[in-house]
Write a protein that holds these residues in place. Structure first.
Motif, PDB file in Angstrom:
ATOM      1  N   PRO A 216       0.832  -1.201   0.000  1.00 21.04           N
ATOM      2  CA  PRO A 216       0.000   0.000   0.000  1.00 21.04           C
ATOM      3  C   PRO A 216       0.865   1.249   0.000  1.00 21.04           C
ATOM      4  CG  PRO A 216      -0.187  -1.173   2.085  1.00 21.04           C
ATOM      5  CD  PRO A 216       0.686  -1.996   1.193  1.00 21.04           C
ATOM      6  N   THR A 217       0.324   2.296  -0.555  1.00 24.75           N
ATOM      7  CA  THR A 217       1.048   3.556  -0.642  1.00 24.75           C
ATOM      8  C   THR A 217       0.180   4.674  -0.095  1.00 24.75           C
ATOM      9  OG1 THR A 217       2.048   5.132  -2.177  1.00 24.75           O
ATOM     10  CG2 THR A 217       0.280   3.782  -3.051  1.00 24.75           C
ATOM     11  N   VAL A 218       0.811   5.741   0.316  1.00 21.79           N
ATOM     12  CA  VAL A 218       0.059   6.886   0.823  1.00 21.79           C
ATOM     13  C   VAL A 218      -0.502   7.712  -0.325  1.00 21.79           C
ATOM     14  CG1 VAL A 218       1.382   7.008   2.946  1.00 21.79           C
ATOM     15  CG2 VAL A 218       2.117   8.351   0.973  1.00 21.79           C
ATOM     16  N   TYR A 219      -0.086   7.411  -1.551  1.00 23.90           N
ATOM     17  CA  TYR A 219      -0.515   8.170  -2.716  1.00 23.90           C
ATOM     18  C   TYR A 219      -1.576   7.419  -3.497  1.00 23.90           C
ATOM     19  CZ  TYR A 219       3.915  10.497  -1.816  1.00 23.90           C
ATOM     20  OH  TYR A 219       4.955  11.151  -1.221  1.00 23.90           O
ATOM     21  N   GLU A 220      -2.458   8.176  -4.144  1.00 22.27           N
ATOM     22  CA  GLU A 220      -3.360   7.563  -5.109  1.00 22.27           C
ATOM     23  C   GLU A 220      -2.615   7.604  -6.434  1.00 22.27           C
ATOM     24  OE1 GLU A 220      -7.924   7.991  -6.709  1.00 22.27           O
ATOM     25  OE2 GLU A 220      -7.303   9.129  -4.959  1.00 22.27           O
ATOM     26  N   GLU A 221      -2.255   6.431  -6.963  1.00 25.02           N
ATOM     27  CA  GLU A 221      -1.406   6.368  -8.146  1.00 25.02           C
ATOM     28  C   GLU A 221      -1.729   5.153  -8.998  1.00 25.02           C
ATOM     29  OE1 GLU A 221       2.406   4.160  -6.106  1.00 25.02           O
ATOM     30  OE2 GLU A 221       2.417   6.331  -6.177  1.00 25.02           O
ATOM     31  N   ARG A 222      -1.274   5.201 -10.249  1.00 19.59           N
ATOM     32  CA  ARG A 222      -1.437   4.097 -11.190  1.00 19.59           C
ATOM     33  C   ARG A 222      -0.144   3.932 -11.982  1.00 19.59           C
ATOM     34  NH1 ARG A 222      -7.216   6.147 -13.637  1.00 19.59           N
ATOM     35  NH2 ARG A 222      -8.334   6.134 -11.656  1.00 19.59           N
ATOM     36  N   GLY A 223       0.224   2.679 -12.238  1.00 13.08           N
ATOM     37  CA  GLY A 223       1.457   2.385 -12.963  1.00 13.08           C
ATOM     38  C   GLY A 223       1.209   2.112 -14.428  1.00 13.08           C
ATOM     39  N   TYR A 224       2.180   2.511 -15.257  1.00 15.44           N
ATOM     40  CA  TYR A 224       2.090   2.354 -16.715  1.00 15.44           C
ATOM     41  C   TYR A 224       3.455   2.006 -17.281  1.00 15.44           C
ATOM     42  CZ  TYR A 224      -2.209   4.831 -15.862  1.00 15.44           C
ATOM     43  OH  TYR A 224      -3.430   5.172 -15.373  1.00 15.44           O
ATOM     44  N   ALA A 225       3.451   1.552 -18.532  1.00 18.51           N
ATOM     45  CA  ALA A 225       4.679   1.372 -19.295  1.00 18.51           C
ATOM     46  C   ALA A 225       4.570   2.235 -20.535  1.00 18.51           C
ATOM     47  CB  ALA A 225       4.877  -0.092 -19.684  1.00 18.51           C
ATOM     48  N   ASP A 226       5.676   2.879 -20.906  1.00 22.41           N
ATOM     49  CA  ASP A 226       5.692   3.655 -22.142  1.00 22.41           C
ATOM     50  C   ASP A 226       5.820   2.687 -23.322  1.00 22.41           C
ATOM     51  OD1 ASP A 226       8.443   3.017 -22.618  1.00 22.41           O
ATOM     52  OD2 ASP A 226       9.115   4.839 -21.618  1.00 22.41           O
ATOM     53  N   PRO A 227       5.770   3.161 -24.563  1.00 21.16           N
ATOM     54  CA  PRO A 227       5.838   2.245 -25.712  1.00 21.16           C
ATOM     55  C   PRO A 227       7.104   1.389 -25.771  1.00 21.16           C
ATOM     56  CG  PRO A 227       4.955   4.348 -26.415  1.00 21.16           C
ATOM     57  CD  PRO A 227       5.427   4.526 -24.985  1.00 21.16           C
ATOM     58  N   ALA A 228       8.192   1.815 -25.119  1.00 18.82           N
ATOM     59  CA  ALA A 228       9.424   1.021 -25.102  1.00 18.82           C
ATOM     60  C   ALA A 228       9.515   0.126 -23.868  1.00 18.82           C
ATOM     61  CB  ALA A 228      10.645   1.941 -25.168  1.00 18.82           C
ATOM     62  N   GLY A 229       8.521   0.187 -22.969  1.00 19.04           N
ATOM     63  CA  GLY A 229       8.487  -0.691 -21.809  1.00 19.04           C
ATOM     64  C   GLY A 229       8.981  -0.090 -20.506  1.00 19.04           C
ATOM     65  N   HIS A 230       9.432   1.169 -20.489  1.00 17.37           N
ATOM     66  CA  HIS A 230       9.869   1.800 -19.236  1.00 17.37           C
ATOM     67  C   HIS A 230       8.655   2.084 -18.363  1.00 17.37           C
ATOM     68  CE1 HIS A 230      12.939   3.064 -22.237  1.00 17.37           C
ATOM     69  NE2 HIS A 230      13.735   2.615 -21.275  1.00 17.37           N
ATOM     70  N   SER A 231       8.797   1.824 -17.075  1.00 17.03           N
ATOM     71  CA  SER A 231       7.671   2.037 -16.165  1.00 17.03           C
ATOM     72  C   SER A 231       7.635   3.475 -15.671  1.00 17.03           C
ATOM     73  CB  SER A 231       7.772   1.082 -14.979  1.00 17.03           C
ATOM     74  OG  SER A 231       8.983   1.290 -14.292  1.00 17.03           O
ATOM     75  N   PHE A 232       6.427   3.935 -15.413  1.00 17.63           N
ATOM     76  CA  PHE A 232       6.229   5.240 -14.782  1.00 17.63           C
ATOM     77  C   PHE A 232       4.904   5.225 -14.054  1.00 17.63           C
ATOM     78  CE2 PHE A 232       4.357   5.711 -18.971  1.00 17.63           C
ATOM     79  CZ  PHE A 232       3.212   6.468 -18.774  1.00 17.63           C
ATOM     80  N   THR A 233       4.732   6.195 -13.171  1.00 15.49           N
ATOM     81  CA  THR A 233       3.532   6.285 -12.356  1.00 15.49           C
ATOM     82  C   THR A 233       2.884   7.638 -12.549  1.00 15.49           C
ATOM     83  OG1 THR A 233       4.446   4.803 -10.689  1.00 15.49           O
ATOM     84  CG2 THR A 233       2.667   6.238  -9.973  1.00 15.49           C
ATOM     85  N   LEU A 234       1.563   7.621 -12.659  1.00 12.66           N
ATOM     86  CA  LEU A 234       0.783   8.848 -12.569  1.00 12.66           C
ATOM     87  C   LEU A 234       0.295   8.910 -11.138  1.00 12.66           C
ATOM     88  CD1 LEU A 234      -1.372   8.681 -15.826  1.00 12.66           C
ATOM     89  CD2 LEU A 234       0.757   9.937 -15.454  1.00 12.66           C
ATOM     90  N   ARG A 235       0.604   9.999 -10.457  1.00  9.01           N
ATOM     91  CA  ARG A 235       0.233  10.154  -9.054  1.00  9.01           C
ATOM     92  C   ARG A 235      -0.653  11.382  -8.909  1.00  9.01           C
ATOM     93  NH1 ARG A 235       4.415  11.804  -4.764  1.00  9.01           N
ATOM     94  NH2 ARG A 235       5.832  10.883  -6.267  1.00  9.01           N
ATOM     95  N   LEU A 236      -1.743  11.209  -8.205  1.00  7.69           N
ATOM     96  CA  LEU A 236      -2.682  12.301  -7.983  1.00  7.69           C
ATOM     97  C   LEU A 236      -2.037  13.373  -7.101  1.00  7.69           C
ATOM     98  CD1 LEU A 236      -5.614  13.058  -8.702  1.00  7.69           C
ATOM     99  CD2 LEU A 236      -6.294  12.011  -6.556  1.00  7.69           C
ATOM    100  N   LEU A 237      -2.129  14.614  -7.555  1.00  9.09           N
ATOM    101  CA  LEU A 237      -1.640  15.730  -6.738  1.00  9.09           C
ATOM    102  C   LEU A 237      -2.408  15.769  -5.420  1.00  9.09           C
ATOM    103  CD1 LEU A 237      -1.360  18.658  -9.297  1.00  9.09           C
ATOM    104  CD2 LEU A 237       0.465  17.802  -7.837  1.00  9.09           C
ATOM    105  N   PRO A 238      -1.729  15.979  -4.322  1.00  7.31           N
ATOM    106  CA  PRO A 238      -2.452  16.091  -3.051  1.00  7.31           C
ATOM    107  C   PRO A 238      -3.367  17.325  -3.079  1.00  7.31           C
ATOM    108  CG  PRO A 238      -0.061  16.108  -2.710  1.00  7.31           C
ATOM    109  CD  PRO A 238      -0.304  16.105  -4.181  1.00  7.31           C
ATOM    110  N   SER A 239      -4.490  17.207  -2.450  1.00 11.39           N
ATOM    111  CA  SER A 239      -5.431  18.322  -2.386  1.00 11.39           C
ATOM    112  C   SER A 239      -4.844  19.451  -1.556  1.00 11.39           C
ATOM    113  CB  SER A 239      -6.743  17.867  -1.762  1.00 11.39           C
ATOM    114  OG  SER A 239      -7.602  18.971  -1.580  1.00 11.39           O
ATOM    115  N   THR A 240      -5.011  20.671  -2.049  1.00 15.76           N
ATOM    116  CA  THR A 240      -4.558  21.838  -1.303  1.00 15.76           C
ATOM    117  C   THR A 240      -5.706  22.525  -0.579  1.00 15.76           C
ATOM    118  OG1 THR A 240      -4.795  23.215  -3.271  1.00 15.76           O
ATOM    119  CG2 THR A 240      -2.619  22.261  -2.849  1.00 15.76           C
ATOM    120  N   ALA A 241      -6.902  21.943  -0.717  1.00 20.99           N
ATOM    121  CA  ALA A 241      -8.074  22.515  -0.041  1.00 20.99           C
ATOM    122  C   ALA A 241      -7.957  22.280   1.467  1.00 20.99           C
ATOM    123  CB  ALA A 241      -9.343  21.885  -0.577  1.00 20.99           C
ATOM    124  N   PRO A 242      -8.403  23.255   2.260  1.00 19.00           N
ATOM    125  CA  PRO A 242      -8.361  23.046   3.710  1.00 19.00           C
ATOM    126  C   PRO A 242      -9.284  21.926   4.131  1.00 19.00           C
ATOM    127  CG  PRO A 242      -9.449  25.119   3.148  1.00 19.00           C
ATOM    128  CD  PRO A 242      -8.947  24.525   1.875  1.00 19.00           C
TER     129      PRO A 242
END
Length: 130
Positions: A101-127
């Protein structure tokens, strides 16, 4: 005064021109350096990536343990669903990254050449309320 002015993450791949197009579109970046073996892009937020030709490059197998992670990129986004549609539309693919488990809301992907990367939701800045 800092000696190092900027850092660039370099991904090895068989076809740097094609991989640069994927990230250029994803990050709305511009080409900064183009040589016979390297394409570098710069995104508006300051992200710098380069793609270096390596005919023998093999993508990591992450999250499977057969091959080391090698490199991992995280991109902060405001809308995970919209970002995912863009990634897939550009030729990326979702990765099965269930695990610790992670503290971030995120999803993992591979680019067309197979390198992995993550899209991570920006933390809310709302009070916080309540």
């Amino acid at each position: 005064m800092s000696l190092v002015k900027a850092g660039v993450v370099v991904l090895d791949c068989a076809e740097p021109e094609k991989l640069a197009v994927f990230y250029k579109e994803l990050l709305e970046a511009e080409e900064a350096v183009v040589t016979a073996n390297v394409v570098e892009i710069r995104a508006p937020g300051g992200t710098r990536l380069a793609f270096r030709r390596d005919a023998n490059a093999t993508p990591p197998s992450w999250p499977r343990p057969e091959n080391a992670l090698q490199v991992h990129l995280d991109f902060l986004v405001e809308d995970l669903d919209e970002a995912e549609r863009r990634v897939v539309g550009l030729g990326g693919r979702p990765l099965e990254t269930r695990g610790a488990p992670t503290v971030y809301e995120e999803r993992g992907y591979a680019d067309p050449a197979g390198h992995s990367f993550t899209l991570r939701l920006l933390p809310s800045t709302a009070p916080k309320r309540g």
